[in-house]
Design a protein around this motif. Structure first.
Motif, PDB file in Angstrom:
ATOM      1  N   PRO A  61      45.905  37.453  44.867  1.00  0.00           N
ATOM      2  CA  PRO A  61      44.676  38.252  44.740  1.00  0.00           C
ATOM      3  C   PRO A  61      44.977  39.691  44.341  1.00  0.00           C
ATOM      4  CG  PRO A  61      44.662  36.953  46.763  1.00  0.00           C
ATOM      5  CD  PRO A  61      46.042  36.811  46.184  1.00  0.00           C
ATOM      6  N   TYR A  62      44.130  40.225  43.468  1.00  0.00           N
ATOM      7  CA  TYR A  62      44.185  41.615  43.008  1.00  0.00           C
ATOM      8  C   TYR A  62      45.425  41.920  42.158  1.00  0.00           C
ATOM      9  CZ  TYR A  62      40.788  41.836  46.781  1.00  0.00           C
ATOM     10  OH  TYR A  62      39.713  41.577  47.609  1.00  0.00           O
ATOM     11  N   HIS A  63      46.145  40.884  41.748  1.00  0.00           N
ATOM     12  CA  HIS A  63      47.343  41.113  40.935  1.00  0.00           C
ATOM     13  C   HIS A  63      47.025  41.896  39.663  1.00  0.00           C
ATOM     14  CE1 HIS A  63      50.178  40.146  37.699  1.00  0.00           C
ATOM     15  NE2 HIS A  63      51.105  40.106  38.648  1.00  0.00           N
ATOM     16  N   ASP A  64      45.996  41.469  38.946  1.00  0.00           N
ATOM     17  CA  ASP A  64      45.706  42.090  37.662  1.00  0.00           C
ATOM     18  C   ASP A  64      45.270  43.534  37.814  1.00  0.00           C
ATOM     19  OD1 ASP A  64      46.367  39.678  36.593  1.00  0.00           O
ATOM     20  OD2 ASP A  64      44.304  39.061  36.141  1.00  0.00           O
ATOM     21  N   GLU A  65      44.488  43.809  38.860  1.00  0.00           N
ATOM     22  CA  GLU A  65      44.054  45.189  39.080  1.00  0.00           C
ATOM     23  C   GLU A  65      45.244  46.091  39.406  1.00  0.00           C
ATOM     24  OE1 GLU A  65      40.582  42.565  40.449  1.00  0.00           O
ATOM     25  OE2 GLU A  65      42.770  42.507  40.425  1.00  0.00           O
ATOM     26  N   VAL A  66      46.126  45.617  40.268  1.00  0.00           N
ATOM     27  CA  VAL A  66      47.277  46.416  40.695  1.00  0.00           C
ATOM     28  C   VAL A  66      48.235  46.673  39.535  1.00  0.00           C
ATOM     29  CG1 VAL A  66      49.335  46.388  42.166  1.00  0.00           C
ATOM     30  CG2 VAL A  66      47.122  45.712  43.106  1.00  0.00           C
ATOM     31  N   HIS A  67      48.313  45.734  38.600  1.00  0.00           N
ATOM     32  CA  HIS A  67      49.258  45.863  37.490  1.00  0.00           C
ATOM     33  C   HIS A  67      48.571  46.219  36.170  1.00  0.00           C
ATOM     34  CE1 HIS A  67      51.417  43.398  40.489  1.00  0.00           C
ATOM     35  NE2 HIS A  67      52.438  44.133  40.107  1.00  0.00           N
ATOM     36  N   HIS A  68      47.404  46.820  36.279  1.00  0.00           N
ATOM     37  CA  HIS A  68      46.638  47.181  35.086  1.00  0.00           C
ATOM     38  C   HIS A  68      47.413  48.145  34.187  1.00  0.00           C
ATOM     39  CE1 HIS A  68      42.961  47.777  32.733  1.00  0.00           C
ATOM     40  NE2 HIS A  68      43.279  49.055  32.698  1.00  0.00           N
ATOM     41  N   ALA A  69      48.178  49.040  34.771  1.00  0.00           N
ATOM     42  CA  ALA A  69      48.939  50.009  33.966  1.00  0.00           C
ATOM     43  C   ALA A  69      49.928  49.297  33.050  1.00  0.00           C
ATOM     44  CB  ALA A  69      49.668  50.999  34.871  1.00  0.00           C
ATOM     45  N   LEU A  70      50.623  48.297  33.589  1.00  0.00           N
ATOM     46  CA  LEU A  70      51.612  47.581  32.792  1.00  0.00           C
ATOM     47  C   LEU A  70      50.949  46.724  31.723  1.00  0.00           C
ATOM     48  CD1 LEU A  70      54.067  46.578  35.645  1.00  0.00           C
ATOM     49  CD2 LEU A  70      54.551  48.145  33.760  1.00  0.00           C
ATOM     50  N   THR A  71      49.806  46.138  32.055  1.00  0.00           N
ATOM     51  CA  THR A  71      49.065  45.361  31.061  1.00  0.00           C
ATOM     52  C   THR A  71      48.613  46.256  29.915  1.00  0.00           C
ATOM     53  OG1 THR A  71      48.279  43.845  32.785  1.00  0.00           O
ATOM     54  CG2 THR A  71      47.097  43.831  30.689  1.00  0.00           C
TER      55      THR A  71
END
Length: 201
Positions: free
Chosen positions: A150-160
Motif C-alpha cells: 500500500p502507498y508504494h506509488d505515492e511514496v516513490h513518486h519522485a523516482l517515477t
C-alpha cells in the motif's frame, strides 16, 4: 548537531534525536509496539532483522554507487568494474541467503529489514541502473512483491517522475531532480492530508 551526526535522515521525537535509518526504524517499532515489523525482544525474528540491518551497511548500501555518477556528475565519479562486482555479490547473497527460503528477508512476513533494503533497490531499479536484476529470480520476485505494498506509488513518486537515468534527456539533470522532488512533496502532502487528524501510529 541533531542526531549526533551531520547526516540525514534524522528523527526528532520529543527529547530523542536519532540518525541512521536502521536505528530510526528500530526505535519506531519499539516505541509504538510494531512487533510484527521487528519482533519482540529476544525473538528469533528480531535477531534476524538486526542481523540483516548490520549486514546492510557494508553490503546492500553498495548499490548506491551505481547512481553516484548519474546524480552527482560534479563528483566526477566513474562506476568501476569492482563496483559492479560488489553489487552482483550483494545480489547473490540476497538470492542464496537472505531470500532463499521465505518471501521476505526475515521470514514469511514483511519487516523493517525489507523496507531498509528495498529503498536501496528502488533508487537503481526505478531509474534503469540495475539491468541484471532479472538474473536473480528470488530478488526480482521480492522487488515485485514490495512494489505491491500500500502507498508504494505515492511514496516513490519522485523516482517515477525522474525516470530512467540511462537514457538521454533534453532536460538538465538539476531541473529533473528538482521537478521530481517538488512533485513528490505535493503527492506526499496530499496523502498525509487524507489521513484522519487524530490517526494513531
Amino acid at each position: 548537531t541533531r542526531g549526533r551526526t551531520s547526516t540525514v535522515p534524522v528523527l526528532e521525537d520529543g527529547n530523542v534525536a536519532l540518525s541512521e535509518s536502521p536505528a530510526i526504524l528500530s526505535y519506531l517499532c519499539e516505541r509504538h509496539s510494531w512487533d510484527s515489523m521487528y519482533g519482540t525482544p529476544g525473538s528469533a525474528q528480531k535477531a534476524v532483522v538486526d542481523s540483516y540491518m548490520h549486514w546492510h551497511h557494508s553490503h546492500t548500501r553498495k548499490l548506491a554507487k551505481l547512481q553516484v555518477s548519474k546524480i552527482r556528475p560534479d563528483l566526477k565519479y566513474v562506476t568501476t568494474e569492482k563496483d559492479i562486482t560488489d553489487v552482483n555479490e550483494v545480489l547473490q547473497s540476497l538470492e542464496e541467503g537472505w531470500l532463499q527460503d521465505d518471501g521476505f528477508i526475515a521470514g514469511s512476513e514483511l519487516s523493517i529489514a525489507d523496507m531498509l533494503a528495498y529503498e536501496e533497490f528502488t533508487q537503481v531499479t526505478m531509474t534503469g541502473l540495475l539491468p541484471q536484476l532479472h538474473e536473480y529470480p528470488r530478488v526480482k520476485a521480492w522487488v515485485d512483491r514490495m512494489a505491491q505494498l500500500p502507498y508504494h506509488d505515492e511514496v516513490h513518486h519522485a523516482l517515477t517522475t525522474l525516470g530512467s537515468l540511462t537514457e538521454p534527456s533534453d532536460t538538465p539533470l538539476p531541473k529533473r531532480l528538482g521537478g521530481a522532488t517538488k512533485s513528490a512533496m505535493a503527492v506526499l502532502k496530499e496523502l498525509q492530508d487524507s489521513f484522519p487528524a487524530d490517526a494513531k501510529l
